[in-house]
Design a protein around this motif. Structure first.
Motif, PDB file in Angstrom:
ATOM      1  N   THR A  17      45.852 -18.515   4.953  1.00 30.76           N
ATOM      2  CA  THR A  17      44.597 -18.210   4.275  1.00 30.76           C
ATOM      3  C   THR A  17      44.319 -16.714   4.284  1.00 30.76           C
TER       4      THR A  17
ATOM      5  N   VAL B 118      50.462 -23.715   5.190  1.00 31.40           N
ATOM      6  CA  VAL B 118      49.269 -23.088   4.624  1.00 31.40           C
ATOM      7  C   VAL B 118      48.898 -21.810   5.375  1.00 31.40           C
TER       8      VAL B 118
ATOM      9  N   GLY C 236      47.951 -29.046   3.636  1.00 31.98           N
ATOM     10  CA  GLY C 236      48.753 -28.912   4.844  1.00 31.98           C
ATOM     11  C   GLY C 236      49.159 -30.245   5.438  1.00 31.98           C
TER      12      GLY C 236
ATOM     13  N   GLU D 128      42.882 -27.286   3.447  1.00 33.73           N
ATOM     14  CA  GLU D 128      43.902 -27.174   4.489  1.00 33.73           C
ATOM     15  C   GLU D 128      44.384 -28.554   4.910  1.00 33.73           C
TER      16      GLU D 128
END
Length: 205
Positions: free
Chosen positions: A168, A166, A159, A155
């Motif tokens: 998840t 991002v 990101g 991340e």
């Protein structure tokens, strides 16, 4: 022509939860129209080279004259070009020993280059704002917050570093068939929920 880059890193084949989830997202992406295409990069079947020289981390102008092996430089250029050509990315992230697979880390080391795909001496973020979906799976439960540990560096890199947007998706209890206490039905329920999330994102990214 919208392009989805699908990256798989699981050492398992069809039984892999992350492969099933990335495939579900890709299938939903394709269903949006004949012009929605998918490029697949299988890091397990075609492993990227690992970082063997610090010069790999920099563009040529910042290498202080250091030279990269031509094959390594070609692999890095190809990986970056493939990523830049994608409108969206989905990455399968199985958790092995509380970390991402080594092949996925090697891919990250290829594509995260300050001054090229991330800021350094210039404000360079060609991937800024593009969607990236991290699809993670682990054998046990997430009672210890292991997903945060395994996904944290990704991340941060994808990101904060590359500037991508991002999201998840996670599923756990993948070892329920070997450890009955984990609950096979709970494992299946989690997987179905994750598949629904993946398909929804594939239809809207």
């Amino acid at each position: 022509m919208p392009v989805l880059l699908k990256i798989d890193s699981s050492v398992d084949g069809a039984p892999s939860r992350t492969r099933r989830l990335t495939a579900g997202l890709a299938e939903s992406w394709r269903s949006r129209g004949h012009d929605y295409t998918v490029v697949t990069r299988d890091l397990h079947r075609d492993p990227p080279p690992v970082m063997v020289a610090s010069a790999q981390h920099w563009p040529e102008r910042l290498r202080d004259g250091a030279q990269l092996d031509p094959a390594l430089e070609a692999a890095q250029s190809s990986a970056i070009a493939e990523l830049l050509a994608a409108d969206a990315v989905v990455i399968g992230v199985p958790m092995y020993n509380y970390a991402m697979p080594a092949t996925l880390k090697a891919w990250i080391d290829l594509v995260h280059v300050p001054g090229v795909t991330a800021p350094f001496d210039v404000e360079s973020r060609p991937l800024a704002g593009r969607p990236a979906v991290l699809v993670a799976a682990r054998g046990g439960t997430d009672d210890d917050g292991g997903f945060a540990h395994a996904l944290g560096s990704l991340e941060l890199t994808i990101g904060s570093g590359l500037g991508m947007h991002v999201r998840t998706i996670t599923t756990s209890r993948t070892l329920a068939d070997r450890v009955p206490a984990l609950g096979e039905q709970l494992a299946e329920d989690e997987l179905e929920t994750a598949l629904a999330q993946a398909r929804a994102l594939g239809a809207t990214l």
